[in-house]
Motif scaffolding. Structure first.
Motif: not given
Length: 408
Positions: A242-247, A156-164, A171-182
């Protein structure tokens, strides 16, 4: 008092009643002032000879008028609402991506060794595509890896970095949240289970209270939560920051990036923080400024209300005092009585006994303390005794009594 002088005084009072213009004589201005100090309303004709005294009593303001005027004053004093200015922030932001949510794995699926190996193969393909700059292909392979092993925080973390990299922050935030929860559930529970054995089910998220209920030693509980911080979580916090900064969510971005830096520092995190932190400082300063302005405005509002209530109380007191003085000045018999000879002065041809020609008496009539004492004695002659010890009042009373022929 001499009967002839008393008769003249009565005649003068009757003349004032029938023809108030008698009081317009400039020599009787002190008498008009005294009447007004008692709350009496002197007719306009008493000023017809060009007396310069303000005639505010001619057109009186009602209590309603006064309340209205006070209300208008309060409205003028009321401050406008504070409008916060815009904050000058730096840094580029992107429009939020509104694509449908990406596919997520089912964390309840049991991952076999075969699935885990296949997931690693897909990840390797994704890394190869990523090195060639083919971001869409990398996303497809990482999605396949996640579906094969939905319990992997790294995937999840790797896919989040690609979305960034693709500038798709949501999309990056959704994957990052999943990575942290898992990462928290799988890593933390597994490590705690190793420590506490079958007394702690793998399906239960660890907590200090549940460990304590199962009789786990406190030191073991502390160690459990220390291990609960998954090193792999750094990638999730970094991508989300990084995604939060983009927003343009500068404060949320700074929080995530600082935590990622503590877990696994790298130069990219530091570079983004250098752009994020100045904006965070500006936002915090802006917030403190307007919190202070709102607080000061509220304090001024409270002070105005306190002054308004104080003014209302003072006005009520003055009104009650005026009514009391007015009622005491309208006793039967004309002029306020009680003092031997009544109110001295104002008789045609001069005050009895030459009061108008006595400079000391004329000066005393202009002294508020002396006039208050005289009024007190006129209301109740028995009050004469309490003023005998006043060196300013006693001689005046004695002189007036002598001129009116009263007892010395």
């Amino acid at each position: 008092m001499d009967a002839s002088k008393l008769s003249e005084l009565k005649q003068f009072v009757e003349q004032c009643k029938t023809n108030p213009s008698v009081l317009s004589d400039p020599s009787l201005s002190f008498f008009r002032d005294y009447l007004e100090s008692l709350g009496a309303q002197v007719p306009p004709s008493a000023y017809e000879h060009g007396d310069s005294k303000s005639k505010s009593f001619v057109v009186e303001e009602t209590d309603e008028d006064m309340d209205g005027a006070q209300g208008n004053a309060d409205d003028e004093e009321e401050e406008a609402e504070i409008v916060e200015s815009d904050i000058e922030l730096e840094g580029e932001t992107v429009e939020p991506d509104n694509d449908p949510p990406q596919k997520m794995g089912d964390p309840s699926v049991e991952v076999t060794d075969e699935s885990r190996d296949a997931s690693q193969t897909s990840k390797a393909k994704a890394m190869e595509a990523l090195s060639e700059g083919n971001l869409e292909e990398a996303i497809e392979n990482l999605t396949e890896a996640i579906l094969l092993n939905p319990t992997s925080a790294i995937m999840y973390g790797t896919r989040a970095s690609v979305y960034v990299k693709m500038k798709k922050p949501n999309a990056a935030i959704r994957d990052a949240n999943a990575a942290l929860e898992v990462g928290v559930i799988q890593y933390g529970v597994t490590k705690c289970y190793v420590l506490v054995g079958d007394r702690f089910p793998k399906s239960q998220v660890p907590s200090v209270s549940c460990l304590g209920e199962k009789g786990i030693n406190v030191s073991v509980a502390v160690l459990c939560f220390t291990l609960w911080i998954n090193p792999d979580s750094a990638k999730g916090y970094k991508s989300r920051g990084m995604a939060q900064a983009m927003l343009g969510r500068w404060e949320e971005a700074a929080k995530d990036l600082h935590l990622a830096s503590k877990l696994d520092y790298d130069e990219e995190i530091n570079a983004v923080l250098k752009k994020v932190e100045p904006n965070v400082h500006r936002i915090e300063e802006h917030r403190r400024k307007y919190e202070r302005l709102h607080k000061e405005r509220e304090e001024r509002k409270i002070e105005r209300e306190r002054q308004r209530r104080r003014a209302e109380a003072q006005a009520a007191y003055e009104k009650a005092k005026k009514q009391e003085e007015s009622s005491s000045s309208t006793r039967p018999g004309g002029m306020p009585g009680g003092f031997p000879g009544g109110m001295p002065g104002g008789l045609p041809g001069g005050m009895p006994g030459g009061c108008l020609e006595d400079p000391e008496l004329m000066a005393a009539f202009g002294d508020p303390e002396v006039m208050a004492a005289l009024q007190d004695v006129m209301k109740n002659p028995a009050n004469l005794a309490k003023h005998q010890g006043n060196p300013k009042v006693a001689p005046i009373i004695a002189k007036m009594m002598s001129k009116f022929g009263g007892p010395k």
